[in-house]
Scaffold this motif. Structure first.
Motif, mmCIF file in Angstrom:
data_model
loop_
_atom_site.group_PDB
_atom_site.id
_atom_site.type_symbol
_atom_site.label_atom_id
_atom_site.label_comp_id
_atom_site.label_asym_id
_atom_site.label_seq_id
_atom_site.Cartn_x
_atom_site.Cartn_y
_atom_site.Cartn_z
ATOM 1 N N GLU A 268 -1.473 -18.703 25.036
ATOM 2 C CA GLU A 268 -0.974 -17.598 24.226
ATOM 3 C C GLU A 268 -2.118 -16.873 23.524
ATOM 4 N N TYR A 269 -1.852 -15.616 23.210
ATOM 5 C CA TYR A 269 -2.884 -14.757 22.632
ATOM 6 C C TYR A 269 -3.420 -15.311 21.314
ATOM 7 N N ARG A 270 -2.547 -15.864 20.477
ATOM 8 C CA ARG A 270 -3.007 -16.392 19.186
ATOM 9 C C ARG A 270 -4.128 -17.414 19.394
ATOM 10 N N ASP B 131 4.875 -14.135 25.191
ATOM 11 C CA ASP B 131 3.949 -14.181 24.061
ATOM 12 C C ASP B 131 4.345 -13.106 23.052
ATOM 13 N N ASP C 291 3.039 -12.048 20.502
ATOM 14 C CA ASP C 291 1.932 -11.255 19.980
ATOM 15 C C ASP C 291 1.355 -10.290 21.010
ATOM 16 N N LEU C 292 1.866 -10.349 22.238
ATOM 17 C CA LEU C 292 1.450 -9.394 23.271
ATOM 18 C C LEU C 292 2.612 -8.521 23.750
ATOM 19 N N GLU D 153 -6.846 -10.597 13.231
ATOM 20 C CA GLU D 153 -7.619 -9.541 13.895
ATOM 21 C C GLU D 153 -8.406 -8.729 12.876
ATOM 22 N N SER E 244 -0.676 -14.023 10.230
ATOM 23 C CA SER E 244 -0.230 -13.280 11.408
ATOM 24 C C SER E 244 -1.442 -12.879 12.243
ATOM 25 N N VAL E 245 -1.221 -12.592 13.510
ATOM 26 C CA VAL E 245 -2.350 -12.198 14.365
ATOM 27 C C VAL E 245 -2.969 -10.892 13.868
ATOM 28 N N GLU E 246 -2.162 -10.016 13.301
ATOM 29 C CA GLU E 246 -2.700 -8.759 12.777
ATOM 30 C C GLU E 246 -3.713 -9.025 11.670
ATOM 31 N N ARG F 32 -2.950 -2.540 18.779
ATOM 32 C CA ARG F 32 -1.907 -2.972 17.845
ATOM 33 C C ARG F 32 -1.843 -2.023 16.652
#
Length: 251
Positions: free
Chosen positions: A84-86, A6, A8-9, A110, A105-107, A236
């Motif tokens: 997956e984290y997303r 993943d 994103d992790l 978040e 993006s995941v950032e 993160r």
């Protein structure tokens, strides 16, 4: 339980063991401190051998997050690979009614989640508390203390990144976790980072309580995935800020 690669992790590999304490505690223990019946992490050989050196089994920590997320999506094979984290993050945002672009993006997603919580809190804060909040995170020359204007400022802080974004993330996350699980981040004790927690704790606590009650009824898995996602967002930002600080020091 097996880790699904993943992107994103993957950053968790770079996180110090002590900074992973809160996340591991969230995954393995309920709010009252009792062990979670559905967790698998503490039963693994790597955990038994290396605990509390979490860095040694960061992939298993990530796998546990993915599997709790799989529970949320009613996945039949609990003991295999999760999601997956997303996908977990998006599910949490949908549950919390967060406005986001799924292609971001995941950032960024978040940050949208944290901003949603912050917006709910700002809407409940009188002007004098808004002013104190602005001053506590070093914002000056703000003449119009309204929830809308303050939210715009905080959005700009997140977009700019750096120390202020990191500070704001820790302040929000610390307050959220205190409201949700009764304890804040153990690595958020630096007074320079958290001096505005006292201003935010009450309003964010009120905003979270109503949403948390509805989520708590909906699914037990959210008791894990929501605070886990909140903590991953903080980790993160800590990681990104640390990289920026290193780049500056070597430039």
């Amino acid at each position: 339980m097996a880790y699904r690669y993943d992107p994103d992790l993957e950053f968790l590999e770079k996180i110090d063991s002590v900074d992973l304490n809160d996340l591991v505690s969230c995954l393995t223990h309920d709010k009252d401190g009792s062990a979670r019946l559905t967790e698998e992490l503490t039963g693994t050989e790597l955990f038994k051998k290396h605990h509390p050196d979490h860095h040694q089994y960061w992939e298993l920590i990530a796998a546990e997050i993915q599997c709790f997320g799989a529970n949320t999506f009613v996945t039949l094979f609990r003991g295999g690979k999760g999601v997956e984290y997303r996908e977990i993050l998006i599910d949490v945002c949908d549950k919390m009614k967060v406005n986001y672009n799924k292609d971001s993006s995941v950032e960024v997603i978040e940050n949208n989640l944290l901003l949603k919580v912050l917006k709910d809190a700002l809407d409940k804060m009188p002007a004098d508390e808004l002013r104190k909040l602005a001053e506590s995170v070093g914002m000056k020359n703000i003449h119009l203390f309204t929830p809308e204007s303050m939210l715009g400022v905080f959005q700009a802080v997140f977009r700019a990144g750096g120390f202020k974004s990191y500070q704001l993330t820790l302040v929000i996350v610390n307050a959220i976790l205190k409201a949700m699980i009764g304890r804040g981040l153990s690595f958020a004790g630096n007074a320079a980072l958290t001096r505005s927690v006292a201003v935010l704790t009450g309003p964010i606590g009120w905003a979270i309580t109503g949403a948390w009650t509805a989520v708590d009824i909906a699914s037990a898995a959210y008791r894990v995935t929501i605070p886990a996602v909140i903590q991953i967002a903080a980790l993160r930002q800590k990681h990104l800020y640390g990289r920026q600080a290193d780049d500056i020091s070597f430039s």
